[in-house]
Design an enzyme around this catalytic site. Structure first.
Site, PDB file in Angstrom:
ATOM      1  N   HIS A 105       1.424  13.247   9.919  1.00 45.26           N
ATOM      2  CA  HIS A 105       1.164  11.996   9.490  1.00 45.26           C
ATOM      3  C   HIS A 105       0.376  11.260  10.281  1.00 45.26           C
ATOM      4  CE1 HIS A 105       2.157   7.905   7.520  1.00 45.26           C
ATOM      5  NE2 HIS A 105       2.444   8.616   6.424  1.00 45.26           N
TER       6      HIS A 105
ATOM      7  N   ILE B 231      -0.397   7.967  12.244  1.00 47.45           N
ATOM      8  CA  ILE B 231       0.580   6.772  12.004  1.00 47.45           C
ATOM      9  C   ILE B 231       1.677   6.762  11.624  1.00 47.45           C
ATOM     10  CG2 ILE B 231       0.137   4.575  10.102  1.00 47.45           C
ATOM     11  CD1 ILE B 231      -2.770   5.274   9.599  1.00 47.45           C
TER      12      ILE B 231
ATOM     13  N   GLY C  85       6.004   4.476   7.124  1.00 51.58           N
ATOM     14  CA  GLY C  85       6.613   3.171   6.891  1.00 51.58           C
ATOM     15  C   GLY C  85       7.927   3.383   6.593  1.00 51.58           C
ATOM     16  N   VAL C  86       8.407   4.558   5.766  1.00 52.80           N
ATOM     17  CA  VAL C  86       9.851   4.686   5.595  1.00 52.80           C
ATOM     18  C   VAL C  86      10.800   5.055   7.097  1.00 52.80           C
ATOM     19  CG1 VAL C  86       9.556   5.781   3.583  1.00 52.80           C
ATOM     20  CG2 VAL C  86       9.183   7.375   5.351  1.00 52.80           C
TER      21      VAL C  86
ATOM     22  N   GLU D  45      13.655   2.837   8.341  1.00 53.28           N
ATOM     23  CA  GLU D  45      14.830   3.443   8.911  1.00 53.28           C
ATOM     24  C   GLU D  45      15.311   3.009  10.372  1.00 53.28           C
ATOM     25  OE1 GLU D  45      18.243   5.901   9.886  1.00 53.28           O
ATOM     26  OE2 GLU D  45      17.006   5.340   7.705  1.00 53.28           O
TER      27      GLU D  45
END
Length: 237
Positions: free
Chosen positions: A140, A146, A149-150, A154
């Site tokens: 990713h 990068i 976002g998840v 978290e």
């Protein structure tokens, strides 16, 4: 002899004709009397034998920049601080060992490295050092790493867990769950080399129902990169 007589005729009023050649200007408050000399058989304007009164002038002192440079060279404190000494490190309120005692997460899903501020039962501020060695970067993305976002969400939830899993709140790592998120926004990408600074604040706690509402913001370099509202549940499975 002839030249001497001519010079005396210019400056000595020996006759009525010569006396008319010397005139005086009327005096005033701003200027002195200025006698004029008229040369016979000359078309030149009269020459003033006195200058006007000088006006008051203002004096000033100029400081040379070399003096300041020399003074700075003599004073070691005036020298520029090296960049490696200019920025202090984040304080440590909880280190990674204390965090591991509170949170049940382990590698590769423990996303909190240090707690830098903690208000019991109210809020916590923690950091996550994002490095190229994090296991999610190879996928990713391979060409542009990068942080997902998840995983930012978290990490924020784990900082919220540090607030909830404390005696002041009454939470327990055996019955604590991440229940939901709302109004989450991602403002800027987080890349390898960034330091993610996360603040989580307890907004509302309903012990009767075992529900807590928290607000969270994540920063990089003082800019908000992620924010949202979180629901935490304390109850049996």
């Amino acid at each position: 002899m002839g030249s001497t007589a001519f010079a005396n005729s210019l400056f000595l009023p020996s006759s009525s004709s010569s006396s008319s050649s010397i005139n005086s200007r009327p005096t005033s408050n701003n200027a002195l009397a200025l006698p004029r000399i008229l040369f016979p058989n000359s078309r030149s304007p009269p020459i003033c034998t006195h200058l006007k009164e000088k006006k008051n002038s203002t004096s000033f002192t100029a400081y040379c920049s070399l003096d300041a440079s020399a003074a700075a060279a003599k004073d070691p404190k005036a020298e520029e601080t090296p960049i490696e000494l200019k920025y202090p490190a984040y304080p440590t309120v909880m280190d990674i060992n204390q965090i591991r005692e509170i949170l049940p997460h382990r590698f590769p899903f423990l996303l909190v490295d240090r707690v830098i501020e903690y208000n019991p039962g109210v809020s916590a501020v923690a950091i996550k050092n994002v490095t190229i060695n994090d296991n999610f970067f190879p996928g990713h993305f391979p060409e542009r790493p990068i942080m997902p976002g998840v995983l930012m969400v978290e990490a924020m939830a784990q900082v919220g867990g540090l607030v909830m899993l404390q005696p002041e709140v009454g939470g327990s790592r055996d019955n604590f769950f991440f229940a939901g998120i709302d109004k989450v926004r991602f403002r800027k990408p987080v890349i390898a080399g960034d330091t993610l600074v996360i603040r989580m604040t307890l907004v509302k706690l309903q012990k009767r129902f075992g529900i807590a509402k928290m607000e969270g913001k994540a920063y990089v370099g003082g800019d908000v990169v992620c924010e949202g509202e979180f629901l935490m549940a304390m109850g049996s499975e």
